[in-house]
Scaffold this active site. Structure first.
Site, PDB file in Angstrom:
ATOM      1  N   CYS A 106       0.840  -1.199   0.000  1.00  0.00           N
ATOM      2  CA  CYS A 106       0.000   0.000   0.000  1.00  0.00           C
ATOM      3  C   CYS A 106       0.882   1.258   0.000  1.00  0.00           C
ATOM      4  CB  CYS A 106      -0.970  -0.033   1.174  1.00  0.00           C
ATOM      5  SG  CYS A 106      -2.351   1.130   1.029  1.00  0.00           S
ATOM      6  N   HIS A 209      -3.435  -5.383   0.773  1.00  0.00           N
ATOM      7  CA  HIS A 209      -2.882  -5.746   2.079  1.00  0.00           C
ATOM      8  C   HIS A 209      -2.855  -7.262   2.261  1.00  0.00           C
ATOM      9  CE1 HIS A 209      -2.441  -1.821   4.110  1.00  0.00           C
ATOM     10  NE2 HIS A 209      -3.413  -1.453   3.291  1.00  0.00           N
ATOM     11  N   GLU A 211      -1.073  -8.993   4.204  1.00  0.00           N
ATOM     12  CA  GLU A 211      -0.931  -9.379   5.617  1.00  0.00           C
ATOM     13  C   GLU A 211      -2.291  -9.563   6.292  1.00  0.00           C
ATOM     14  OE1 GLU A 211      -1.139  -4.874   6.015  1.00  0.00           O
ATOM     15  OE2 GLU A 211      -0.655  -6.378   4.497  1.00  0.00           O
TER      16      GLU A 211
END
Length: 236
Positions: A106, A209, A211
């Protein structure tokens, strides 16, 4: 029978937001651990750091990058963390000179691009933003389709040429930096969702994202691909 050698676990230096982003920091640590690496959160510049230097860098999401760094409109209303800009810039300088791999997520993708000479859209089309979720629950389940270029590191890392991702952002890459290739785009708007370069070392950036998508094999494999590249950087 000889004992097997312990696999080298590369040390990944990472950054995250400084305004209570403890959950994101935990997920980044978890992602790297699952991928076979170790982590250290970068809070000081390379010159100030004591001890072992990282084998790779991971720049996480967060506030906007100072538009002065890419000749943007400094009058545009932004939320900027100047200290983090300075910290990440110094680590990118170090990574370039040390030829260390870097992954950007990001804002981190945007930092890779700006540091290498690219620029950003400071705002997106209002019609695009208007379609985004407005509640925390909607955010958790929001996905948008992206297409990935064949032969790219991102395709090799995820094993996919299309993905549904959780990409919600108010700024985006406008012009990729010299040496960078666009390797993923949003299907609906053609907006840039992934960039990468091979010099001075591997540079990978995604606008979503991963994660927060560790339940998906493609997200776990992305981190594993990166950690494996960092393992090559530090192994005997």
């Amino acid at each position: 029978m000889s004992a097997q050698a312990t696999p080298f676990k590369p040390l990944i230096g990472f950054t995250a937001g400084t305004q209570g982003d403890h959950g994101v920091a935990f997920l980044l640590r978890l992602a790297i651990w699952l991928a076979g690496g170790r982590t250290t959160r970068l809070k000081r510049t390379p010159d100030e750091r004591d001890g072992v230097m990282p084998d790779g860098l991971l720049f996480g999401g967060g506030l906007d990058i100072d538009p002065a760094r890419y000749a943007g409109d400094e009058a545009f209303e932004s939320q900027i963390d100047h200290r983090r800009d300075d910290l990440e810039w110094s680590w990118m300088d170090w990574a370039d000179s040390a030829r260390v791999p870097a992954l950007g997520i990001c804002r981190g993708l945007q930092m890779l691009n700006v540091h290498a000479g690219g620029d950003l859209h400071q705002t997106l089309d209002p019609d695009i933003i208007a379609a985004w979720p407005t509640t925390a629950l909607e955010y958790l389940v929001f996905r948008k389709p992206i297409r990935i270029e064949r032969g790219s590191h991102l395709e090799a890392a995820t094993g996919a040429t299309t993905l549904d991702v959780n990409s919600l952002h108010l700024q985006a890459v406008r012009n990729p930096a010299p040496g960078f290739s666009v390797v993923a785009r949003e299907r609906a708007s053609d907006g840039i969702q992934g960039i990468e370069a091979d010099e001075p070392a591997l540079r990978m950036g995604v606008q979503y994202h991963p994660e927060m998508l560790l339940h998906q094999p493609t997200s776990r494999s992305l981190f594993r691909y990166f950690v494996d590249r960092c393992r090559g950087n530090g192994a005997d």
